[in-house]
Design a protein around this motif. Structure first.
Motif, PDB file in Angstrom:
ATOM      1  N   GLN A 124      53.768  32.894  29.443  1.00  0.00           N
ATOM      2  CA  GLN A 124      53.795  31.429  29.483  1.00  0.00           C
ATOM      3  C   GLN A 124      52.742  30.770  30.386  1.00  0.00           C
ATOM      4  OE1 GLN A 124      55.617  28.482  28.373  1.00  0.00           O
ATOM      5  NE2 GLN A 124      55.596  29.864  26.605  1.00  0.00           N
ATOM      6  N   THR A 125      52.683  31.204  31.639  1.00  0.00           N
ATOM      7  CA  THR A 125      51.826  30.478  32.591  1.00  0.00           C
ATOM      8  C   THR A 125      50.531  31.224  32.909  1.00  0.00           C
ATOM      9  OG1 THR A 125      53.121  31.450  34.372  1.00  0.00           O
ATOM     10  CG2 THR A 125      53.726  29.224  33.656  1.00  0.00           C
ATOM     11  N   HIS A 126      50.307  32.357  32.223  1.00  0.00           N
ATOM     12  CA  HIS A 126      49.061  33.096  32.478  1.00  0.00           C
ATOM     13  C   HIS A 126      47.867  32.261  32.010  1.00  0.00           C
ATOM     14  CE1 HIS A 126      45.974  36.180  32.481  1.00  0.00           C
ATOM     15  NE2 HIS A 126      46.790  36.948  33.187  1.00  0.00           N
ATOM     16  N   SER A 144      50.275  40.732  37.766  1.00  0.00           N
ATOM     17  CA  SER A 144      50.227  39.386  37.184  1.00  0.00           C
ATOM     18  C   SER A 144      48.887  39.113  36.486  1.00  0.00           C
ATOM     19  CB  SER A 144      50.537  38.324  38.234  1.00  0.00           C
ATOM     20  OG  SER A 144      49.714  38.505  39.351  1.00  0.00           O
ATOM     21  N   ASP A 145      47.787  39.743  36.933  1.00  0.00           N
ATOM     22  CA  ASP A 145      46.500  39.536  36.249  1.00  0.00           C
ATOM     23  C   ASP A 145      46.453  40.247  34.898  1.00  0.00           C
ATOM     24  OD1 ASP A 145      45.308  37.864  38.075  1.00  0.00           O
ATOM     25  OD2 ASP A 145      43.914  39.343  38.901  1.00  0.00           O
ATOM     26  N   CYS A 146      46.890  41.491  34.863  1.00  0.00           N
ATOM     27  CA  CYS A 146      46.828  42.300  33.628  1.00  0.00           C
ATOM     28  C   CYS A 146      48.228  42.719  33.208  1.00  0.00           C
ATOM     29  CB  CYS A 146      45.946  43.529  33.840  1.00  0.00           C
ATOM     30  SG  CYS A 146      44.266  43.118  34.358  1.00  0.00           S
ATOM     31  N   LEU A 203      34.942  40.809  27.693  1.00  0.00           N
ATOM     32  CA  LEU A 203      35.913  41.149  28.745  1.00  0.00           C
ATOM     33  C   LEU A 203      35.277  42.104  29.763  1.00  0.00           C
ATOM     34  CD1 LEU A 203      38.938  41.151  26.317  1.00  0.00           C
ATOM     35  CD2 LEU A 203      37.980  39.276  27.674  1.00  0.00           C
ATOM     36  N   HIS A 204      34.462  41.501  30.613  1.00  0.00           N
ATOM     37  CA  HIS A 204      33.494  42.218  31.464  1.00  0.00           C
ATOM     38  C   HIS A 204      34.024  42.957  32.692  1.00  0.00           C
ATOM     39  CE1 HIS A 204      32.693  38.123  33.733  1.00  0.00           C
ATOM     40  NE2 HIS A 204      33.972  38.435  33.666  1.00  0.00           N
ATOM     41  N   HIS A 205      35.322  42.780  33.046  1.00  0.00           N
ATOM     42  CA  HIS A 205      35.817  43.448  34.267  1.00  0.00           C
ATOM     43  C   HIS A 205      36.403  44.834  34.038  1.00  0.00           C
ATOM     44  CE1 HIS A 205      35.214  39.786  36.495  1.00  0.00           C
ATOM     45  NE2 HIS A 205      36.151  39.107  35.850  1.00  0.00           N
ATOM     46  N   ALA A 206      36.765  45.174  32.785  1.00  0.00           N
ATOM     47  CA  ALA A 206      37.462  46.447  32.550  1.00  0.00           C
ATOM     48  C   ALA A 206      36.583  47.630  32.955  1.00  0.00           C
ATOM     49  CB  ALA A 206      37.872  46.553  31.079  1.00  0.00           C
ATOM     50  N   GLY A 226      37.370  31.369  30.361  1.00  0.00           N
ATOM     51  CA  GLY A 226      37.454  30.009  29.830  1.00  0.00           C
ATOM     52  C   GLY A 226      38.919  29.635  29.762  1.00  0.00           C
ATOM     53  N   TYR A 227      39.360  28.753  30.676  1.00  0.00           N
ATOM     54  CA  TYR A 227      40.791  28.537  30.885  1.00  0.00           C
ATOM     55  C   TYR A 227      41.244  27.108  30.674  1.00  0.00           C
ATOM     56  CZ  TYR A 227      39.771  33.171  32.346  1.00  0.00           C
ATOM     57  OH  TYR A 227      39.304  34.459  32.322  1.00  0.00           O
ATOM     58  N   THR A 228      40.345  26.286  30.155  1.00  0.00           N
ATOM     59  CA  THR A 228      40.732  24.958  29.687  1.00  0.00           C
ATOM     60  C   THR A 228      40.355  24.961  28.205  1.00  0.00           C
ATOM     61  OG1 THR A 228      40.328  24.015  31.885  1.00  0.00           O
ATOM     62  CG2 THR A 228      40.360  22.469  30.037  1.00  0.00           C
TER      63      THR A 228
HETATM   64  C1  ZL4 Z   1      47.634  34.314  37.123  1.00  0.00           C
HETATM   65  O1  ZL4 Z   1      49.853  31.430  37.035  1.00  0.00           O
HETATM   66  O2  ZL4 Z   1      42.086  36.759  42.237  1.00  0.00           O
HETATM   67  C2  ZL4 Z   1      48.477  35.229  36.481  1.00  0.00           C
HETATM   68  C3  ZL4 Z   1      46.353  34.696  37.563  1.00  0.00           C
HETATM   69  C4  ZL4 Z   1      49.737  34.847  36.083  1.00  0.00           C
HETATM   70  C5  ZL4 Z   1      51.575  33.381  35.946  1.00  0.00           C
HETATM   71  C6  ZL4 Z   1      52.564  33.389  37.110  1.00  0.00           C
HETATM   72  C7  ZL4 Z   1      52.379  34.471  38.153  1.00  0.00           C
HETATM   73  C8  ZL4 Z   1      52.127  33.916  39.530  1.00  0.00           C
HETATM   74  C9  ZL4 Z   1      45.973  32.499  38.411  1.00  0.00           C
HETATM   75  C10 ZL4 Z   1      45.532  33.795  38.207  1.00  0.00           C
HETATM   76  C11 ZL4 Z   1      51.394  34.859  40.445  1.00  0.00           C
HETATM   77  C12 ZL4 Z   1      49.920  34.798  40.255  1.00  0.00           C
HETATM   78  C13 ZL4 Z   1      49.176  35.663  41.258  1.00  0.00           C
HETATM   79  N1  ZL4 Z   1      50.183  33.624  36.312  1.00  0.00           N
HETATM   80  C14 ZL4 Z   1      47.775  35.991  40.771  1.00  0.00           C
HETATM   81  C15 ZL4 Z   1      43.775  38.865  43.566  1.00  0.00           C
HETATM   82  C16 ZL4 Z   1      44.786  38.183  42.832  1.00  0.00           C
HETATM   83  C17 ZL4 Z   1      46.082  38.856  42.462  1.00  0.00           C
HETATM   84  C18 ZL4 Z   1      46.747  38.076  41.345  1.00  0.00           C
HETATM   85  O3  ZL4 Z   1      37.101  35.215  33.310  1.00  0.00           O
HETATM   86  N2  ZL4 Z   1      47.038  36.720  41.786  1.00  0.00           N
HETATM   87  C19 ZL4 Z   1      43.620  38.607  42.194  1.00  0.00           C
HETATM   88  C20 ZL4 Z   1      41.259  37.355  38.214  1.00  0.00           C
HETATM   89  C21 ZL4 Z   1      41.755  36.708  39.497  1.00  0.00           C
HETATM   90  C22 ZL4 Z   1      42.674  37.595  41.569  1.00  0.00           C
HETATM   91  C23 ZL4 Z   1      40.276  36.487  37.482  1.00  0.00           C
HETATM   92  C24 ZL4 Z   1      38.756  36.396  35.462  1.00  0.00           C
HETATM   93  C25 ZL4 Z   1      38.440  37.034  34.139  1.00  0.00           C
HETATM   94  C26 ZL4 Z   1      37.119  36.594  33.526  1.00  0.00           C
HETATM   95  C27 ZL4 Z   1      36.817  37.331  32.211  1.00  0.00           C
HETATM   96  C28 ZL4 Z   1      39.870  37.149  36.178  1.00  0.00           C
HETATM   97  N3  ZL4 Z   1      42.515  37.668  40.235  1.00  0.00           N
HETATM   98  C29 ZL4 Z   1      45.068  36.752  43.214  1.00  0.00           C
HETATM   99  C30 ZL4 Z   1      45.778  36.033  42.092  1.00  0.00           C
HETATM  100  C31 ZL4 Z   1      49.420  32.655  36.876  1.00  0.00           C
HETATM  101  C32 ZL4 Z   1      48.084  33.006  37.322  1.00  0.00           C
HETATM  102  C33 ZL4 Z   1      47.235  32.092  37.963  1.00  0.00           C
HETATM  103  C34 ZL4 Z   1      44.237  34.228  38.666  1.00  0.00           C
HETATM  104  N4  ZL4 Z   1      43.827  35.500  38.792  1.00  0.00           N
HETATM  105  C35 ZL4 Z   1      43.160  33.450  39.044  1.00  0.00           C
HETATM  106  N5  ZL4 Z   1      42.128  34.260  39.403  1.00  0.00           N
HETATM  107  C36 ZL4 Z   1      42.563  35.509  39.230  1.00  0.00           C
HETATM  108  O4  ZL4 Z   1      36.016  36.871  34.351  1.00  0.00           O
HETATM  109  C37 ZL4 Z   1      37.821  37.162  31.127  1.00  0.00           C
END
Ligand code: ZL4
Ligand code: CA
Ligand code: ZN
Length: 392
Positions: free
Chosen positions: A27-29, A103-105, A144-147, A313-315
């Motif tokens: 839902q909120t990812h 929560s990220d993956c 998907l460049h981080h994998a 791209g998140y908007t």
């Molecule tokens: C979310 O609201 O900086 C995931 C991720 C899930 C739903 C509810 C869970 C709440 C923002 C992000 C807990 C969330 C905690 N939900 C997220 C160090 C972190 C550990 C995870 O564009 N928490 C990690 C990854 C980045 C971190 C960015 C970009 C991909 C790409 C290519 C990846 N991870 C801190 C954050 C949410 C969430 C809200 C989030 N995660 C924002 N930034 C990250 O380069 C496709």
């Protein structure tokens, strides 16, 4: 009706699968595969499919994924079910296997299908380039460049870009990888650390303590161990909040222009992450759709075959705007498509402002303060020029 015709003298192919778009991270990812549906619908409303070869792709096979990813990781990815998710409300990012289930993956139903679809789209695009059936191959479902070989990271499970570049290397001597996602393209950079047949360039926000993934400093140009042909073949462009179209375009053309002259790539792989746009939920920059698209236009002007990937791209409405505009650039119709979102576009209500090119004020309540000085940007360009002296 917009007089969109096939480009003269070259072929553009569009690779997609509606299958991918039905998956949900939760839902909120922030990652919404549904943004691909919105993109496709805008591309179609403008009549752009008439100007391209359109392919609906199949899933990548296990063997194809295995050309980069380890069997251990893939086997776990196939069998891991959402039930394996560690449910720990106190600590949502508790240590998990292969970085899966946090929560990220997250693990979600149909995850393996989602991953192999994305990889299938990018591989299909790369194959159309290696078989000379396409000059610009578009794969918005990829990027998907981080994998990593053995690990998921930052919303990415399978590195479709690495797989596609491995395919390009079958017929191309030198691949230039360019990454305009707001995050550092760490997985692609690392995968090609030890070869001079791929040069990677990432533009990103860099702030190690607070911004993911924290790598990609200006001085990081590939391991300088003895006899590593890949040394100096990783270029990083670390930026701060609020960079503008004018600054970004200047940087992009100075850097990519110099690299093209020195490295002479035979093909370009361009990751077009749309989280570098103003108003992105995770991004930090002040780029407009025009500035983002200018990077695609510049790459196209080099006259080298190219695979174009999506990415972050998140908007979703802005992702769709940028990728639809960039599709129009690929087919050379950017001067012909009207700025107003077509009357008959389904989902039209999602585009709060009915233009393809929202102003900064329309994109966000208050434009971000620009923390990139002209002096620093000149230093970055100078450093890149110095690195290029080491490139044969
Ligand atoms: C979310 O609201 O900086 C995931 C991720 C899930 C739903 C509810 C869970 C709440 C923002 C992000 C807990 C969330 C905690 N939900 C997220 C160090 C972190 C550990 C995870 O564009 N928490 C990690 C990854 C980045 C971190 C960015 C970009 C991909 C790409 C290519 C990846 N991870 C801190 C954050 C949410 C969430 C809200 C989030 N995660 C924002 N930034 C990250 O380069 C496709
Ligand atoms: Ca980047
Ligand atoms: Zn990103």
């Amino acid at each position: 009706e917009y007089n969109i015709v096939r480009p003269k003298g070259y072929t553009v192919s569009y690779h997609a699968t509606p299958e991918m778009e039905k998956h949900h991270f939760g839902q909120t990812h922030p990652m919404k595969p549904w943004r691909l549906t919105l993109t496709k619908s805008l591309v179609t409303s403008y009549g752009m499919p008439f100007a391209m070869d359109n392919y609906v792709t199949r899933e990548a096979t296990y063997e194809e994924l295995n050309t980069f990813h380890s069997s251990d990781y893939l086997d776990y990815l196939i069998t891991a079910a959402p039930e394996d998710q560690p449910r720990d409300i106190e600590n949502p990012d508790k240590e998990v296997k292969y970085n899966l289930g946090g929560s990220d993956c997250p693990l979600f139903h149909g995850l393996y299908n989602y991953c192999s679809m994305s990889a299938g789209v990018s591989l299909d695009a790369a194959r159309k380039i290696t078989s000379n059936q396409s000059d610009i191959a578009i794969a918005w479902a990829g990027g998907l460049h981080h994998a990593k070989r053995y690990e998921a990271s930052g919303f990415c499970y399978i590195n479709d870009i690495v797989l596609a570049i491995l395919q390009l290397l079958r017929t191309h001597p030198r691949v230039l990888y360019i990454d305009i996602d707001v995050h550092h393209g760490d997985g692609v950079e690392e995968a090609f650390f030890s070869t001079d047949r791929v040069m990677t360039v990432s533009f990103h926000k860099y702030h190690p303590e607070t911004f993911f993934p924290g790598t990609g400093a200006l001085e990081d140009n590939g391991p300088k161990s003895e006899h590593n042909p890949g040394a100096h073949h990783a270029i990083n462009v670390p930026l701060q909040d609020g960079i503008t179209d004018a600054q970004y375009e200047w940087l992009f053309e100075s850097i990519i222009g110099a690299i093209n002259e020195r490295y002479r790539p035979s093909v370009i792989a361009l990751q077009c992450g749309a989280d570098s746009l103003a108003g992105d939920r995770l991004g930090r920059f002040n780029l407009r759709v025009e500035g983002h698209g200018a990077c695609v236009r510049y790459c196209k002007s080099l006259g080298i075959p190219m695979v174009v990937f999506g990415g972050g791209g998140y908007t979703p409405r802005n992702v769709a705007r940028a990728w639809a505009y960039e599709t129009s650039i690929a087919i050379g119709a950017d001067d012909r498509i009207p700025e107003t979102i077509p009357e008959h576009a389904p989902w039209r209500e999602h585009f709060i402002h009915e233009t393809l090119f929202p102003t900064l004020e329309q994109s966000m309540h208050e434009p971000r303060h620009n923390r990139n000085s002209e002096k620093r940007l000149r230093e970055i360009v100078t450093h890149v020029h110095e690195q290029l002296r080491f490139v044969a």
